[in-house]
Design a protein around this motif. Structure first.
Motif, short mmCIF file in Angstrom:
data_model
loop_
_atom_site.label_atom_id
_atom_site.label_comp_id
_atom_site.label_asym_id
_atom_site.label_seq_id
_atom_site.Cartn_x
_atom_site.Cartn_y
_atom_site.Cartn_z
N ASN A 120 -42.87 -50.35 3.46
CA ASN A 120 -43.99 -51.15 3.92
C ASN A 120 -45.00 -51.44 2.82
N THR A 121 -45.22 -50.46 1.92
CA THR A 121 -46.18 -50.67 0.83
C THR A 121 -45.72 -51.79 -0.09
N PHE A 122 -44.44 -51.76 -0.47
CA PHE A 122 -43.90 -52.82 -1.31
C PHE A 122 -43.98 -54.17 -0.59
N TYR A 123 -43.61 -54.15 0.68
CA TYR A 123 -43.61 -55.40 1.45
C TYR A 123 -44.99 -56.02 1.51
N ARG A 351 -50.11 -45.27 -9.36
CA ARG A 351 -50.70 -44.32 -10.30
C ARG A 351 -51.56 -43.29 -9.57
N GLN A 352 -52.11 -43.66 -8.42
CA GLN A 352 -52.96 -42.73 -7.68
C GLN A 352 -52.18 -41.56 -7.11
N ILE A 353 -50.86 -41.67 -7.06
CA ILE A 353 -50.05 -40.52 -6.62
C ILE A 353 -50.24 -39.36 -7.58
N TYR A 370 -49.65 -38.17 -1.52
CA TYR A 370 -49.66 -39.54 -1.02
C TYR A 370 -51.06 -40.11 -1.16
N VAL A 371 -51.15 -41.44 -1.09
CA VAL A 371 -52.43 -42.13 -1.22
C VAL A 371 -52.87 -42.57 0.16
N ALA A 372 -54.06 -42.18 0.55
CA ALA A 372 -54.58 -42.53 1.87
C ALA A 372 -54.77 -44.04 1.99
N LYS A 373 -54.67 -44.53 3.22
CA LYS A 373 -54.77 -45.96 3.46
C LYS A 373 -56.11 -46.52 2.99
#
Length: 396
Positions: A120-123, A351-353, A370-373
């Motif tokens: 979903n992030t890539f999409y 990078r935030q990972i 993981y990076v929060a929404k």
């Protein structure tokens, strides 16, 4: 494992692994493919390695040959476009084959659905692109994901080297205009529109073969080549679709090196995030010599205890990954404006990972970073601001 540069002095302390390996390729990017007249530390280490070891070419040198080949293909495409007085291929919305238009639209729609379901992030990132570009990215992403699933998917335990050989033959058919299924139709059409070289796709399959036979990496040179196979290749697949900004003064090679650096950075981030998950499967994607220098062993990985030694080791690994992101930044600004925002967003988000791993006190054994929404949303306007700055002077 997931399927999208370093100044090193010969006298540097062997324990300093913070800087990316392939920074020296930035120094080999003049249009006549000669080394810069100004010597660099990294060109020195290449000469040093050859003189002392007298072994086969480094992984960096082998990968750079692929970069040069892709750059030559882009130059040839540009010359043909100028001679034929045609519009740039990336702006051409028509198919060059005889595939039925409705079937082609259906193929891209299936790719869109696949991407939305699996990443979903890539999409969401592709939605920041122009329609024609996002379709091409969906097609490439689907092929990469299906390739990765051969060794990491639900049926991975049944995959054999023969299966990968058949997959490579199918890849050849795609590039020769003989697609097998609806997803292949989309990639075949994309390959016909853009100056995409088949070699990065083949190299990704080689990375899958490594996962069938190799679970340890002796040093970073080995790991670098693996990261290129499974992720750096995505950068080389993507730039022909994205295109380079008309006002860019950077060499084609330097932009491709930056795309390669982004792929390497992403894969190193995956590796650092997934140490615990990979250990469960008996895999350790960390340089064995660097673990030993830090006083760590495979047993420490399998035990999964966060110690001061582990924290120190992880700090060095994270520093190296960030240096690859730094090198990638230089090239993102050279890309076409139509896709620059999406690529900047991807870089900043991934990078935030690394920040999340630090926030977890380097516990990548039992905690998944993981990076929060909310942080993702905050990154979007930042990425837009950087995208609007335009090309830099990377060539100098």
């Amino acid at each position: 494992m997931s399927a999208v540069l370093c100044v090193v002095c010969p006298r540097v302390n062997a324990c300093d692994h913070s800087l990316p390996r392939n920074y020296c390729t930035q120094r080999r990017c003049s249009s006549n493919n000669k080394l810069s007249s100004k010597p660099s530390f990294s060109s020195g280490v290449s000469a040093y390695s050859r003189a002392v070891a007298n072994l086969s070419r480094s992984s960096e040198e082998r990968v750079y040959e692929v970069v040069q080949k892709q750059a030559a293909l882009v130059r040839e495409h540009r010359r043909e476009s100028e001679l034929d007085l045609k519009k740039p291929v990336e702006n051409d919305g028509t198919s060059t084959g005889t595939t039925d238009w409705n079937r082609l639209n259906e193929a891209y729609e299936r790719c869109r659905e696949f991407c939305a379901d699996h990443d979903n992030t890539f999409y969401l990132g592709t939605l920041l692109m122009m329609p024609e570009l996002r379709r091409a990215f969906w097609a490439i992403s689907v092929w990469c994901r299906r390739t990765d699933d051969l060794v990491d998917g639900p049926n991975a335990t049944y995959t054999t080297p023969k299966d990968l050989e058949r997959w490579e033959k199918r890849l050849n058919d795609i590039f020769e205009g003989r697609p097998c299924d609806v997803y292949d139709v989309a990639l075949s059409d994309t390959a016909s529109k853009y100056p995409i070289d088949i070699q990065p796709f083949k190299d990704m399959i080689e990375g899958m073969k490594l996962d069938l036979t190799k679970s340890r990496y002796e040093n970073f040179d080995e790991l670098y080549l693996y990261c290129y196979h499974v992720a750096g290749t995505v950068g080389l697949m993507s730039v022909p679709v994205i295109g380079i900004a008309p006002k860019s003064k950077a060499s084609i090679e330097s932009v491709y090196n930056a795309a390669l650096a982004l792929g390497i950075a992403n894969q190193l981030t995956n590796i650092l995030r997934d140490v615990g998950e990979d250990a469960i499967r008996g895999r350790i994607y960390l340089p064995q010599d660097e673990l030993a220098q830090a006083g760590l062993s495979d047993e420490d990985i399998f035990c999964g205890k966060v110690t001061d030694k582990w924290r120190s080791f992880m700090k060095g690994q994270i520093k190296r990954a960030r240096m690859f992101y730094y090198e990638a930044e230089k090239g993102v600004s050279e890309l076409n404006l139509a896709s620059r925002w999406a690529v900047w967003s991807s870089l900043l988000l991934y990078r935030q990972i690394l920040d999340a791993i630090e926030a977890n006190d380097y516990n990548n054994f039992t905690k998944r970073a993981y990076v929060a929404k909310a942080k993702k949303l905050i990154s979007l306007p930042v990425a837009l601001g950087r995208a609007l700055k335009g090309p830099s002077k990377l060539a100098s």
